[in-house]
Design a protein around this motif. Structure first.
Motif, PDB file in Angstrom:
ATOM      1  N   ARG A 198      -8.492  58.713   3.956  1.00  0.00           N
ATOM      2  CA  ARG A 198      -9.171  59.505   2.926  1.00  0.00           C
ATOM      3  C   ARG A 198      -8.391  60.788   2.676  1.00  0.00           C
ATOM      4  NH1 ARG A 198     -14.370  57.796   2.136  1.00  0.00           N
ATOM      5  NH2 ARG A 198     -15.147  59.828   1.489  1.00  0.00           N
ATOM      6  N   HIS A 199      -8.487  61.280   1.435  1.00  0.00           N
ATOM      7  CA  HIS A 199      -7.844  62.537   1.047  1.00  0.00           C
ATOM      8  C   HIS A 199      -8.842  63.379   0.259  1.00  0.00           C
ATOM      9  CE1 HIS A 199      -5.342  65.103  -1.672  1.00  0.00           C
ATOM     10  NE2 HIS A 199      -4.714  65.329  -0.537  1.00  0.00           N
ATOM     11  N   ASN A 200      -9.048  64.603   0.716  1.00  0.00           N
ATOM     12  CA  ASN A 200      -9.973  65.542   0.073  1.00  0.00           C
ATOM     13  C   ASN A 200     -11.339  64.905  -0.214  1.00  0.00           C
ATOM     14  OD1 ASN A 200      -8.039  67.504   0.271  1.00  0.00           O
ATOM     15  ND2 ASN A 200      -7.470  67.482  -1.886  1.00  0.00           N
ATOM     16  N   GLY A 201     -11.840  64.204   0.791  1.00  0.00           N
ATOM     17  CA  GLY A 201     -13.190  63.667   0.724  1.00  0.00           C
ATOM     18  C   GLY A 201     -13.336  62.327   0.032  1.00  0.00           C
ATOM     19  N   GLU A 202     -12.248  61.799  -0.511  1.00  0.00           N
ATOM     20  CA  GLU A 202     -12.310  60.531  -1.227  1.00  0.00           C
ATOM     21  C   GLU A 202     -11.421  59.496  -0.551  1.00  0.00           C
ATOM     22  OE1 GLU A 202     -14.260  60.020  -3.823  1.00  0.00           O
ATOM     23  OE2 GLU A 202     -14.923  62.109  -3.987  1.00  0.00           O
ATOM     24  N   ARG A 203     -11.837  58.240  -0.596  1.00  0.00           N
ATOM     25  CA  ARG A 203     -10.983  57.164  -0.120  1.00  0.00           C
ATOM     26  C   ARG A 203      -9.665  57.208  -0.887  1.00  0.00           C
ATOM     27  NH1 ARG A 203     -12.898  51.040  -0.975  1.00  0.00           N
ATOM     28  NH2 ARG A 203     -11.985  51.433  -3.001  1.00  0.00           N
ATOM     29  N   LEU A 204      -8.562  56.912  -0.221  1.00  0.00           N
ATOM     30  CA  LEU A 204      -7.277  56.861  -0.912  1.00  0.00           C
ATOM     31  C   LEU A 204      -7.357  55.923  -2.103  1.00  0.00           C
ATOM     32  CD1 LEU A 204      -4.715  56.529   2.036  1.00  0.00           C
ATOM     33  CD2 LEU A 204      -5.208  58.576   0.681  1.00  0.00           C
ATOM     34  N   THR A 205      -6.730  56.310  -3.192  1.00  0.00           N
ATOM     35  CA  THR A 205      -6.623  55.407  -4.336  1.00  0.00           C
ATOM     36  C   THR A 205      -5.446  54.461  -4.100  1.00  0.00           C
ATOM     37  OG1 THR A 205      -5.115  56.859  -5.522  1.00  0.00           O
ATOM     38  CG2 THR A 205      -7.494  57.201  -5.883  1.00  0.00           C
ATOM     39  N   PRO A 206      -5.411  53.327  -4.803  1.00  0.00           N
ATOM     40  CA  PRO A 206      -4.249  52.454  -4.668  1.00  0.00           C
ATOM     41  C   PRO A 206      -2.929  53.176  -4.948  1.00  0.00           C
ATOM     42  CG  PRO A 206      -6.020  51.277  -5.757  1.00  0.00           C
ATOM     43  CD  PRO A 206      -6.475  52.709  -5.621  1.00  0.00           C
ATOM     44  N   GLU A 207      -2.913  54.065  -5.931  1.00  0.00           N
ATOM     45  CA  GLU A 207      -1.682  54.780  -6.281  1.00  0.00           C
ATOM     46  C   GLU A 207      -1.198  55.695  -5.164  1.00  0.00           C
ATOM     47  OE1 GLU A 207      -3.596  53.213  -9.756  1.00  0.00           O
ATOM     48  OE2 GLU A 207      -4.394  54.560  -8.225  1.00  0.00           O
ATOM     49  N   HIS A 208      -2.118  56.135  -4.315  1.00  0.00           N
ATOM     50  CA  HIS A 208      -1.751  57.036  -3.216  1.00  0.00           C
ATOM     51  C   HIS A 208      -1.737  56.339  -1.862  1.00  0.00           C
ATOM     52  CE1 HIS A 208      -1.153  60.673  -5.441  1.00  0.00           C
ATOM     53  NE2 HIS A 208      -2.301  60.524  -6.056  1.00  0.00           N
ATOM     54  N   GLY A 209      -1.778  55.001  -1.857  1.00  0.00           N
ATOM     55  CA  GLY A 209      -1.515  54.290  -0.624  1.00  0.00           C
ATOM     56  C   GLY A 209      -2.640  53.501  -0.007  1.00  0.00           C
TER      57      GLY A 209
END
Length: 196
Positions: free
Chosen positions: A132-143
């Motif tokens: 997770r990044h900044n409270g959100e699950r990673l997006t596909p674009e970010h890994g």
């Protein structure tokens, strides 16, 4: 922005970098999208006493914690004050017995993408496998679902779409290193490229 506005940010930005509030998306090849997490796994191999493979739910069961850091991309942007959640490399290493000659790591990702780093850098307390990044699950674009984060090196060393961790006796270049990027990538020394 001055240093007072970001709590001394001027001292946290390596030479040649510009602070961004966004989170630029840079990658080579396709973005993988996962419809069936039962097909995802993370393989730990190379100079280990016994290979270990984590399925997605097994990986999620590993200890997790919060990390805060700044990240620096070789393309000259820096993003400060990131908050991540993920598995510390130390928690992963508790489940792996390395052979004594293991000194380097190759991170393997989707699309055949790889990057190398010394074992001591991979095993730092600040290195982790992000979910997770900044409270959100990673997006596909970010890994998504898992990316390595090694924040003290340029961000290409933080492999997106991680699928394997290989332990090696000798250093060898990964994808970007073969294509002219520096073998180590220290942002404070501006180790961006190595054309020798």
């Amino acid at each position: 922005m001055n240093s007072e506005e970001k709590g001394g940010a001027a001292y946290r930005v390596p030479p040649g970098q510009t602070v961004t509030e966004g989170f630029p998306v840079l990658h080579y090849g396709n973005v993988p999208y996962y419809n069936d997490m039962g097909r995802w796994n993370l393989r730990i191999f190379g100079l280990v006493e016994e290979e270990v493979t984590f399925g997605y739910h097994e990986f999620l069961a590993l200890p997790q914690r919060e990390f805060r850091n700044d990240i620096h991309c070789v393309t000259t942007w820096s993003k400060l004050d990131n908050v991540w959640e993920g598995v510390p490399v130390s928690a992963l290493m508790e489940r792996v017995r390395l052979k004594p000659e293991a000194q380097y790591v190759m991170l393997h990702a989707e699309e055949g993408w790889t990057t190398n780093l010394p074992l001591e850098d991979f095993a730092r307390d600040t290195s982790f496998l992000a979910l997770r990044h900044n409270g959100e699950r990673l997006t596909p674009e970010h890994g998504y679902p898992v990316r390595a984060v090694v924040p003290h090196l340029y961000f290409w060393k933080s492999a997106k779409w991680l699928r394997g961790i290989e332990f090696m006796a000798k250093d060898k270049p990964g994808f970007w290193e073969v294509n002219g990027y520096h073998m180590y990538g220290n942002p404070w020394l501006e180790q961006r490229y190595d054309f020798d």
